[in-house]
Design an enzyme around this catalytic site. Sequence first.
Site, PDB file in Angstrom:
ATOM      1  N   LYS A  37       0.818  -1.216   0.000  1.00  0.00           N
ATOM      2  CA  LYS A  37       0.000   0.000   0.000  1.00  0.00           C
ATOM      3  C   LYS A  37       0.851   1.266   0.000  1.00  0.00           C
ATOM      4  CE  LYS A  37      -4.043  -2.154   2.130  1.00  0.00           C
ATOM      5  NZ  LYS A  37      -4.996  -2.142   3.255  1.00  0.00           N
ATOM      6  N   ILE A  38       1.950   1.262   0.750  1.00  0.00           N
ATOM      7  CA  ILE A  38       2.813   2.437   0.781  1.00  0.00           C
ATOM      8  C   ILE A  38       3.542   2.596  -0.548  1.00  0.00           C
ATOM      9  CG2 ILE A  38       4.830   3.490   1.878  1.00  0.00           C
ATOM     10  CD1 ILE A  38       3.975   2.113   4.486  1.00  0.00           C
ATOM     11  N   CYS A  81       9.676  -2.688   1.770  1.00  0.00           N
ATOM     12  CA  CYS A  81       9.408  -4.105   2.000  1.00  0.00           C
ATOM     13  C   CYS A  81       9.549  -4.422   3.486  1.00  0.00           C
ATOM     14  CB  CYS A  81      10.348  -4.985   1.176  1.00  0.00           C
ATOM     15  SG  CYS A  81      12.084  -4.550   1.282  1.00  0.00           S
ATOM     16  N   PRO A  82       8.921  -5.485   3.951  1.00  0.00           N
ATOM     17  CA  PRO A  82       9.042  -5.868   5.368  1.00  0.00           C
ATOM     18  C   PRO A  82      10.428  -6.421   5.660  1.00  0.00           C
ATOM     19  CG  PRO A  82       7.823  -7.536   4.162  1.00  0.00           C
ATOM     20  CD  PRO A  82       8.037  -6.398   3.201  1.00  0.00           C
ATOM     21  N   THR A 130      12.352   4.209   4.433  1.00  0.00           N
ATOM     22  CA  THR A 130      11.362   4.544   5.459  1.00  0.00           C
ATOM     23  C   THR A 130      10.689   3.278   5.997  1.00  0.00           C
ATOM     24  OG1 THR A 130       9.632   4.838   3.788  1.00  0.00           O
ATOM     25  CG2 THR A 130      10.873   6.804   4.433  1.00  0.00           C
ATOM     26  N   ARG A 143      12.275  -0.433   7.343  1.00  0.00           N
ATOM     27  CA  ARG A 143      12.930  -0.972   8.515  1.00  0.00           C
ATOM     28  C   ARG A 143      14.433  -0.773   8.365  1.00  0.00           C
ATOM     29  NH1 ARG A 143       8.833  -0.387  10.485  1.00  0.00           N
ATOM     30  NH2 ARG A 143       7.432  -1.869  11.520  1.00  0.00           N
ATOM     31  N   ASP A 186      14.542   7.373   7.457  1.00  0.00           N
ATOM     32  CA  ASP A 186      13.583   7.621   8.532  1.00  0.00           C
ATOM     33  C   ASP A 186      13.641   6.488   9.556  1.00  0.00           C
ATOM     34  OD1 ASP A 186      11.470   9.229   9.685  1.00  0.00           O
ATOM     35  OD2 ASP A 186      10.093   7.605   9.163  1.00  0.00           O
ATOM     36  N   GLU A 230      17.908   1.768  15.950  1.00  0.00           N
ATOM     37  CA  GLU A 230      17.143   2.944  16.369  1.00  0.00           C
ATOM     38  C   GLU A 230      16.487   2.800  17.735  1.00  0.00           C
ATOM     39  OE1 GLU A 230      12.708   2.908  14.706  1.00  0.00           O
ATOM     40  OE2 GLU A 230      14.169   2.977  13.085  1.00  0.00           O
ATOM     41  N   HIS A 257      12.072   8.406  12.515  1.00  0.00           N
ATOM     42  CA  HIS A 257      10.911   7.528  12.361  1.00  0.00           C
ATOM     43  C   HIS A 257       9.611   8.339  12.461  1.00  0.00           C
ATOM     44  CE1 HIS A 257       9.970   3.004  12.628  1.00  0.00           C
ATOM     45  NE2 HIS A 257       8.872   3.630  12.180  1.00  0.00           N
TER      46      HIS A 257
END
Length: 326
Positions: free
Chosen positions: A155-156, A202-203, A229, A231, A255, A260, A292
Amino acid sequence: MNIAFFSTQKYELPFFEQSTRDHRDIKITYFEQALSEQTAILANGFDAICIFVNDTVNATVIEQLASQGINTILLRCAGFNNVDLPAAKAHNLKVLRVPAYSPEAVAEHCIALMLTLSRKTHKAYNRVREDNFDLNGLLGFNLHNKTVGIVGCGKIGLALCNILNGFGANVLVCDPYAQPGNYTITDIDTLLSQSDVISLHCPLTEQTHHLINDEAFSKMKTGVMLINTSRGALLNSKACISALKTKKLGYLGLDVYEQESELFFKNHSDEINQDDIFSRLVSFKNVLVTGHQGFFTQEALTEIANTTLLNALEVNEGRPLTNEVL
């Protein structure tokens, strides 16, 4: 349902308080502490926990939560790589997430990073505040007619494609599940070699961990722009530093960051940063890092709160679980 809410930020409170206002059967207790092996005891006596991206939910934490009566893990985010799913399954813990709170928010933040880096508006802002109107060193480039590669077209990624089409960019997509659209579907090597700008969506899995490494950089154009943006661990940070030093990587917009959890969402301005890799990254003038905040819009926070409440109500009332991960 009594929910222990970890890693609470004050900006979240109005959205969750509004969302739960008319639901007396849902009670939330807010903890500023992040969930970890040391803080899991705070969940004692609760039915569920609500966590964010940098909370630690490993096997040890899950065992402790289960022994304290926790039966549900509510993620107020899309990613769930910080949760040990096999351990959760072994202890019969339900895991639910917010799969899509505002794809447009993250996609628009990608564009903000791209334009800030390409047009150097962050540098121009500082110059003008000092009455320096010299344009030397601020030369940018158009996104129009540039080739932008998008790795992952969920979706992103799809929202970003739509925005880039408006800029007149040539969009390449690498995603095994991509459907035909106003872009060209291709393989990862072609995308890496042909793109002027690459954006990751992507994840984080075993297959995508350090997807961008020395080998990947060797296939890219010299001076390429890279945006992440998704992971932090999709990138090998040391490989990024090497690519920046050789100018293979011309622009880097982040991001997210692999380590992090020790940095982001907190004010460290009075401390000395102990992360040498991060310090080296931000020392480059062509690197732009945000903490983030890609998701951080009014619309996204409203959707996060509403979907998290929906997830809690479905568990509490024994209804089918719309957003169940496990």
